[in-house]
Each structure stands twice: as structure tokens, then as C-alpha cells.
Motif scaffolding. Structure first.
Motif, PDB file in Angstrom:
ATOM      1  N   GLN A 292       0.877  -1.221   0.127  1.00  6.05           N
ATOM      2  CA  GLN A 292       0.150  -0.059   0.077  1.00  6.05           C
ATOM      3  C   GLN A 292       0.834   1.354  -0.331  1.00  6.05           C
ATOM      4  N   ALA A 293       2.127   1.283   0.747  1.00  5.24           N
ATOM      5  CA  ALA A 293       3.003   2.411   0.625  1.00  5.24           C
ATOM      6  C   ALA A 293       3.299   2.719  -0.583  1.00  5.24           C
ATOM      7  N   LEU A 294       3.891   1.637  -1.490  1.00  5.69           N
ATOM      8  CA  LEU A 294       4.322   1.890  -2.806  1.00  5.69           C
ATOM      9  C   LEU A 294       3.254   2.408  -3.527  1.00  5.69           C
ATOM     10  N   GLN A 295       2.025   1.763  -3.674  1.00  3.36           N
ATOM     11  CA  GLN A 295       0.918   2.255  -4.304  1.00  3.36           C
ATOM     12  C   GLN A 295       0.764   3.960  -4.357  1.00  3.36           C
ATOM     13  N   LEU A 296       0.984   4.278  -2.828  1.00  7.25           N
ATOM     14  CA  LEU A 296       0.707   5.664  -2.721  1.00  7.25           C
ATOM     15  C   LEU A 296       1.920   6.646  -3.332  1.00  7.25           C
ATOM     16  N   PHE A 297       3.316   5.786  -2.970  1.00  6.58           N
ATOM     17  CA  PHE A 297       4.364   6.242  -3.599  1.00  6.58           C
ATOM     18  C   PHE A 297       4.252   6.590  -5.153  1.00  6.58           C
ATOM     19  N   GLN A 298       3.682   5.683  -5.835  1.00  8.79           N
ATOM     20  CA  GLN A 298       3.367   5.971  -7.296  1.00  8.79           C
ATOM     21  C   GLN A 298       2.439   6.901  -7.610  1.00  8.79           C
ATOM     22  N   LEU A 299       1.353   7.132  -6.635  1.00 11.87           N
ATOM     23  CA  LEU A 299       0.311   8.262  -6.600  1.00 11.87           C
ATOM     24  C   LEU A 299       0.920   9.744  -6.572  1.00 11.87           C
ATOM     25  N   LEU A 300       1.737   9.633  -5.551  1.00 16.75           N
ATOM     26  CA  LEU A 300       2.600  10.861  -5.529  1.00 16.75           C
ATOM     27  C   LEU A 300       3.587  11.158  -6.741  1.00 16.75           C
ATOM     28  N   LEU A 301       4.251  10.291  -7.349  1.00 18.03           N
ATOM     29  CA  LEU A 301       4.982  10.425  -8.626  1.00 18.03           C
ATOM     30  C   LEU A 301       4.150  10.884  -9.708  1.00 18.03           C
ATOM     31  N   LYS A 302       2.840  10.339  -9.836  1.00 19.41           N
ATOM     32  CA  LYS A 302       2.076  10.574 -10.932  1.00 19.41           C
ATOM     33  C   LYS A 302       1.484  12.318 -10.656  1.00 19.41           C
TER      34      LYS A 302
END
Length: 819
Positions: A292-302
Motif C-alpha cells: 500500500q505504501a508503494l501504491q501511494l508513492f506511485q500516486l505521488l510520482l504521478k
């Protein structure tokens, strides 16, 4: 003005300069300043302020030096500029120079320089500034006084901060916010909350910074219920929609482990800043929810928010939690592209990620390429070696850390002591213990627990107990260390005693505690206590934990209750390899080989990967049912299908399997062809097999090999003597007995126990510790007399026991006569 021919006054030009500065156009501001026929102090101050605010301190200093006359604002602009640009030492130097040339300080001068002292934690300089404030009567000014409260708090002098706070004649919301923030920064979370409540009683109102600090207090103390109440308070005061306060609330929920509430709040944010993204990413990583942390990190990058070193550190922590090496190298590539790789916090996070992902070589490469290393860097590489089973390198890096004049902390000692415990390196462990005592950390709960664990695994239970009793604050981790230590050393009664003491101290056990205590119940076969612990686990809703479930399966099977063991296994919501192993092992130990093999096949069908322990149980099951062909098949499957090299224990099982099937010579050949050196267990197994089949020739060879390993091994003499007796070779039996007497070798006393009315009664051969030992020996004499018969071989075995019991009886009579 240029078109109309209007000639601006100094005031108008100053307004123009300030306008351009506020718009960020320093070029136009400079043109206006340069074209001014006359300039006053305001003009010069505006230029100093403009360039200092934009980080151009060299140009700001040139304007300052070129001023014909300077006032307090000029000096304050320079002092403030250095502070804003992180040059706190220069800021203090300018303040000192200001006093030297006789410029009168104002409240801004004191507030700015005290901020510099707070940033550098320069307590001594701060005290001197305080004395200057007292001399100039500025200590009673609310701005200066608030800065003093903040300075003392950030310099780790919280008592001085609070004392001065209560002496202030006038306080505003800034003062209250400063003292609450000081409590949080010094980890006095409860005091911070108390001051916030007092602030409300004084009707001061609330502020953004006060809310941010009090939510940090709740996060630090894991006070979820209080934090939720304060969230309601923030909603009533319309501060919950504030981005800073909202992020503080989100961070509080995350650090209290309430990720559902944190996610809900995050989803409600109309706009999300970098801090809110960082808070929830780190929250998920710390809650072991790396995906879940990595999913939110991907959202941050987008998003168009960007990322910083904190975001990257959170992403690396997420990869470490899920042991995601492939994800980790992708985030590493992103760090390299962004130039954040050189940041020491990011480099430490990369190092930690590689260590926890099993990529020790990559972790070492990152460590050696680091331009600068701090204590966290050393801790990470030391922990990486320890976690990957490289204990000697762990100790070697610890020595290198000391040589680099870096002071170890509790985390360093934790990793190093674990390495000593794994290797049972008592000498190294005692040296490190000596260093810990000198550092003053000997009574620290975390380090103390690591010391207890180390001494337990080295078998020094008395020392472990002494350290445990001396630890100042006995946390759950401390109790777990001593309980699991006694359990590991098979001192199960002591482990249960410490568990009782833990409950009496009102320390709440966790799943690890219950698992350790259940293990002691399995060792003692005390199913009554095991059921009580099971009931407590159900009340606490811990039965879904895979570790607890595995231990329950193991406990019931070892207590002979295979029905309940199977029931626990079938009801398990999640089964890992340990749970499957426990069930297979339980069936194998009870001689239910067919059932054990069925569970193993079911395990394979469920695509659970077996490990070394699984195959030990499977091979034992094959031995119980005499399935040599199946045993050989599974033995070959280990390496061919799963890449598991057979270990000594697997060879021991194969020797038992082949021996039970009558293939004694083949079993001896297997031992001789093994890639590893045989130990006493495997020789003893084959010697027992020789007794079953009466193979005297092989038995003599095996006994010689066993005695070559340990000449004082009584089991070799006893087993060979019994084999000779079974073969009717009484001369050889007498020779073995004479050899035992000559070498002063005694048979290890047997031990048995029984639980009656919640009390465990233990019986050891030749022991007089039991309070009713006289009655026990009288009954034993009677039983031996009943067992006597005319058979010579039975007479031979009973003769020695009867003589021993007669001696005990004589001692009893003497004792009674003395009474």
C-alpha cells in the motif's frame, strides 16, 4: 512616472523597491535603487532584506557594508538573513558585532538570535543572550520571552523552559505553542497534552502550531483515543481543514497504527501536499503494509507535488518490509536520477532496504560508496550482516565503527548481541557487555533484553536472570526475552514462573509471549495450562495469528491430543510453512505416518514450499510405517525439486528408516558416504537399530565410532551391553559393565513427571528431592520384587536396580533411626 515626467520622492522609490522585492523582481528593484539621487536607511534596508530573503547573502552583506548609516533594522535584516539561509553561526556573530558597536537591541534582535541558538542547540550561547535580555529588560517582553521558552526547549532544557514559562508576566498563543512544542521535542508527550488542556482553560484559544504539537504528542504516546477526541476539537474550531493541522492528524492516526482512519482522512483532503503524502507512505511502511505504501508513492510520482528525501526513505522502508528487492532497485534508480542518492538519510534507507531484502553484497557496495557515514549508516550495515547470518562480519564492522570514533547506540548493541547469541560467542558477548556498562546503557530496556537473550542462548541462565531483574523498566520485550530463554533451554517450569510474574506486574503479553509459554506446555505435556492459555488467546482474538496457530497445533500434538491439534489446523485462517510442519510433525511423532504423508501431499497441492524441517518430519513418518521407497523418493525430492541440500538430521532419519526395514549394512554405508561428518545422534540411531535386529558386528563398529567422538558417552556402553545381552553374550556384558566402572561412567538418570491438581511432580532416578521420596522408594522396591522371574536376562537387568534400591532402603532406615 517616466512618461509623465514625475520625479519620485525617496518615499515613492522605497515603495517601488519593496513592491519589486515582494514580486521577486530583484533586477528592477536594483535599477530603481541605483537611479535614486538620494537614499535613506529604509532604501538600504529594503535591498538587504530583498537579497537576504532570496539567499544572496554575499550581495546583501555588500549593501550592508556600503550603508552610510545603519539602524537596528539593518542589523536585524542581516541577522535574520543568515538564519533563513541556514548560516546560524554567522547570525550569532553578527548579533555579537551589533552589541560591540553599541547598537541597541530590540525584541526582533533577541527573537532571531535565540532562534539561531535553538537550531544549533547552543545552550551556553542562549544563556548569555538571556542575560543580555535581562540587563536590557527585554526578558519581560512577550516576543523575546517566547523565543527564550522555545530556545530552552530545543536545547533539551525542558525544565528551564517550563520554569521560565510560568514566570512570564504575559503569555500569548505563540508562548503556549512554544512550550507545548518543547515538550514534544523532549518526548514529554503527556506534559504536552496537559499544557494544551491548560491553554484551553486559560481561554487562550488555539493555533495551528499548538494543534500540530499536541497531535504529535498523541502520536508519540500512541494515544489513539485522545487523538480522536482532539480531532473532534479541531473540527469544532474549523482547524481540521487547515493543511498543516490535517497532516498532523493524519500522521497521528498512522503512528497509532490506525491506517484505515488515516487513509479515510487522506482521501478527504481537497488538496494534498508533500507532507501529507509522506505521512501516509511512512505510516503504511511502519505498519508493515509495504504494498500500500508503494501504491501511494506511485500516486505521488504521478501528481505534480514532487518528492523529497523523506518520500524516498518511506518508499525504501516499504520495499524493506516486503523484502521487495526488484521494487527496491527501481526506487534506487529513481533516487540516482533525482540526485537524492547522496543524501545521507536516503543512502541509509537504501542500505537498510538491501540488507532486509537479502542483498548483502549490494548493501556493502552502498555502504562503501557513501561519502559520509553517521551512526545510522553503521547500524544499518551491522544489522544487514546480522540479519543475513554473517555474524563474524557483524562483529568486524562493530570494531570498525569503534575505530572510526563513532559511538554505538542501543540499536548497534542490539544487532551485535544478536550475532553473539547466534554464534554462542560468550567471550565476545561479555566484552560487549563490559562496554555497555561503561556507556551507561546497561539498564536500558532494549539493550538489557538483548543481553538477556545473549546469555540465555549461551546457557548462562543465572546471569540472564540477574540482568533481567536489574533492568529499570521491564517492558514486554524484556519479559519475552527471559521467558523464551528458559523455554529454549528446556527449563519450562522456570519459564512458566516468569510468565506468572509478568502477569502479576500487569504487563500485557503479546503473541510471542503466548507462543513461548505454549511451547513450555508442550515440553511438559501440561495440557491443562495449555488450554487456559488457548482460552486467553481466543479472548484477545489472537487465534488468527499464524505463529500462535502453529504453536497451538504443536502443543496439542505433543500433549497427545491429536484431535484438537487437527481441529486448530483445519480452522486456521492462514497457514504458513511452520503450521504445516507442526501438523506433519505431530502425526509423525504419534506414529501416524500415513496421515503425516497425506498432510504433506496436501501442502504440496496448496503450493506451500516445504523447508528442511518439513522433510525431517516426512522422513520420520516414512520410518514409522516402513516405507523405504517413499522415503528414498522424498529424500531425492529435497534437492531435485526444492534445491534443499540434505542435512545431518535428514541422514539420521534415513538411517532410522533403512534400519527399521532391516537394511543395517546399507544404513552404515549411507553414513560413511555422507558429505558431512556424522555426529553422535546418527551413530546412536544406528546403534539402536542394531539392537532391534541383533546385529552385533555392525553394533561394535558403531559403538567404537560413537566412543571416538565422546569416550564418556554412557549410552554407547548401555546400548552395546544390551545388544550383547540379547545375543546371550554374558561375558561381553560383564566386560562392558567393568569398563563403565573403571572409567567411572554412570548412566544418565531417567526423568518422568505427572500433573496432579495443577501441580507437576517430577521423578528422577536416584533423586531425593521429592517430599514423599521415602514412600516412592518403598513402592519401587515392592515393584522390582514383583517383576523378578527365573529368566536370567531379566534377572541381570533387575539385579543392579535392586541393589541400588536396597542401598536407598538402608539409607532410609538410618535416617529414621537418627530421627
Amino acid at each position: 512616472m517616466t512618461i509623465s515626467g514625475f520625479i519620485p520622492t525617496i518615499y515613492v522609490n522605497n515603495c517601488l523597491i519593496q513592491l519589486y522585492i515582494k514580486c521577486g523582481d530583484l533586477g528592477c528593484a536594483t535599477i530603481v535603487f541605483d537611479k535614486m539621487p538620494q537614499r535613506d536607511v529604509v532604501s538600504w534596508n529594503a535591498m538587504i532584506f530583498g537579497y537576504a530573503g532570496n539567499g544572496m547573502m554575499g550581495i546583501a552583506k555588500r549593501y550592508f557594508d556600503g550603508m552610510p548609516e545603519k539602524d537596528v533594522v539593518s542589523w536585524n535584516s542581516l541577522v535574520s538573513g543568515y538564519l533563513k539561509n541556514g548560516e546560524c553561526l554567522k547570525s550569532m556573530e553578527v548579533f555579537v558585532e551589533m552589541g560591540r558597536v553599541g547598537v541597541c537591541f530590540d525584541e526582533t534582535s533577541f527573537a532571531v538570535v535565540l532562534k539561531s541558538c535553538a537550531v544549533l542547540e547552543e545552550f551556553d550561547v542562549g544563556v548569555q543572550v538571556h542575560s543580555v535580555a535581562v540587563k536590557t529588560a527585554f526578558d519581560e517582553d512577550v516576543v523575546t520571552a517566547s523565543a527564550l521558552v522555545d530556545m530552552y526547549g530545543k536545547c533539551r532544557r525542558l525544565d528551564d523552559s517550563i520554569r521560565f514559562f510560568y514566570q512570564m508576566p504575559e503569555k500569548n498563543w505563540v508562548t503556549w505553542s512554544a512550550v507545548i512544542a518543547g515538550c514534544v521535542q523532549n518526548n514529554k508527550f503527556i506534559k504536552g497534552v496537559e499544557l494544551f488542556k491548560e491553554m484551553q482553560r486559560e481561554c487562550i484559544g488555539v493555533s495551528q502550531s499548538a494543534y500540530a504539537s499536541v497531535f504529535r504528542s498523541c502520536a508519540g504516546a500512541s494515544a489513539f483515543r485522545l487523538g480522536r477526541q482532539l480531532h473532534g476539537h479541531a473540527l469544532k474550531t474549523n482547524f481540521a481543514s487547515d493543511m498543516i493541522v490535517g497532516t498532523a492528524i493524519l500522521d497521528m492516526y498512522a503512528k497509532c497504527g490506525r491506517m484505515a482512519e488515516a487513509q479515510k482522512l487522506f482521501d478527504l483532503f481537497r488538496t494534498r501536499n508533500l507532507q501529507s503524502f509522506n505521512a501516509i507512505i511512512i505510516g503504511y511502511a511502519q505498519s508493515d503494509q509495504g504494498f500500500q505504501a508503494l501504491q501511494l508513492f506511485q500516486l505521488l510520482l504521478k501528481s505534480d507535488v514532487g518528492f523529497d528525501e523523506i518520500s524516498l526513505s518511506g518508499a525504501f522502508s516499504a520495499c524493506a518490509v516486503m523484502e521487495g528487492y526488484l521494487e527496491g532497485i527501481q526506487v534506487h534508480a529513481l533516487a540516482v536520477k533525482s540526485t537524492f542518492e547522496s543524501n545521507i538519510c536516503v543512502a541509509n534507507a537504501i542500505l537498510d532496504m538491501y540488507g532486509k531484502s537479502g542483498a548483502l553484497a549490494d548493501a556493502c557496495r552502498v555502504f562503501y560508496e557513501m561519502e559520509r557515514r553517521d551512526a545510522i549508516s553503521w547500524n544499518a550495515i551491522i544489522a544487514a550482516h546480522e540479519q543475513n547470518g554473517n555474524e563474524m562480519e557483524t562483529l568486524s564492522h562493530f570494531v570498525s565503527m569503534l575505530q572510526s570514533r563513532m559511538e554505538p547506540d542501543e540499536f548497534t548493541y542490539g544487532s551485535v548481541l544478536k550475532a553473539c547469541a547466534s554464534q554462542q560467542a560468550l567471550d565476545y558477548g561479555m566484552e560487549i557487555h563490559n562496554r555497555i556498562i561503561k556507556s551507561g546503557m546497561g539498564l536500558h530496556s532494549f539493550v538489557g533484553s538483548a543481553l538477556v537473550d545473549m546469555y540465555c542462548k549461551c546457557g548462562l541462565m543465572e546471569d540472564a536472570e540477574k540482568i533481567h531483574d536489574r533492568i529499570e523498566q521491564q517492558t514486554m520485550i524484556c519479559w519475552n526475552a527471559i521467558i523464551s530463554g528458559f523455554s529454549l533451554q528446556k527449563e519450562s517450569e522456570e519459564a512458566q514462573t516468569f510468565f506468572s510474574r509478568m502477569l502479576a506486574m500487569q504487563v500485557k503479553p503479546d503473541h510471542f509471549t503466548y507462543a513461548s509459554v505454549l511451547d513450555t506446555c508442550a515440553n511438559l505435556a501440561t495440557v491443562g495450562l495449555g488450554k487456559q492459555i488457548h482460552a486467553q488467546i481466543i479472548k484477545l482474538e489472537m487465534q488468527s495469528d499464524a505463529y500462535i496457530c502453529s504453536t497451538l497445533v504443536d502443543m496439542y500434538s505433543k500433549c497427545g491430543n491429536m484431535y484438537d491439534s487437527k481441529l486448530i489446523f483445519e480452522k486456521a485462517t492462514s497457514r504458513d510453512s511452520v503450521t504445516w510442519n507442526a501438523m506433519i510433525c505431530g502425526y509423525a511423532q504419534h506414529g501416524l505416518g500415513e496421515e503425516a504423508l497425506k498432510i504433506f501431499e496436501y501442502m504440496i497441492a496448496e503450493k506451500v514450499v516445504p523447508n528442511h524441517a518439513t522433510f525431517v518430519s516426512v522422513l520420520r513418518a516414512c520410518a514409522h510405517i516402513g516405507q523405504v521407497e517413499k522415503g528414498l523418493h522424498y529424500f531425492a525430492m529435497m534437492s531435485s525439486d526444492y534445491g534443499l541440500a540434505p542435512q545431518l538430521e535428514h541422514y539420521s532419519c534415513m538411517v532410522d528408516l533403512m534400519g527399521r526395514a532391516g537394511q543395517v549394512s546399507e544404513a552404515l554405508k549411507l553414513i560413511n558416504d555422507m558429505p558431512c561428518e556424522p555426529d553422535d545422534v546418527i551413530w546412536r540411531t544406528l546403534l539402536s537399530i542394531c539392537k532391534i535386529h541383533g546385529n552385533v558386528e555392525v553394533a561394535e563398529k558403531v559403538a567404537n565410532s560413537l566412543l571416538a567422538l565422546d569416550p564418556q558417552d554412557s549410552s554407547a556402553y548401555i546400548l552395546l551391553s544390551n545388544i550383547y545381552a540379547d545375543a546371550g553374550m554374558w561375558d561381553k556384558v560383564s566386560d562392558m559393565r567393568r569398563m563403565m566402572r573403571y572409567h567411572k561412567i554412570k548412566k544418565e538418570p531417567g526423568c518422568s513427571w505427572i500433573e496432579i491438581k495443577d501441580e507437576v511432580h517430577a521423578f528422577v532416578a536416584g533423586d531425593k528431592a521429592h517430599p514423599r521420596w521415602e514412600e516412592i522408594y518403598e513402592e519401587l522396591v515392592a515393584l522390582v520384587d514383583e517383576m523378578r522371574c527365573s529368566c536370567a536376562d531379566i534377572d541381570f537387568y533387575l539385579e543392579e536396580e535392586a541393589n541400588h534400591l536396597k542401598m536407598q532402603e538402608e539409607e532410609l532406615k538410618i535416617s529414621l533411626c537418627n530421627l
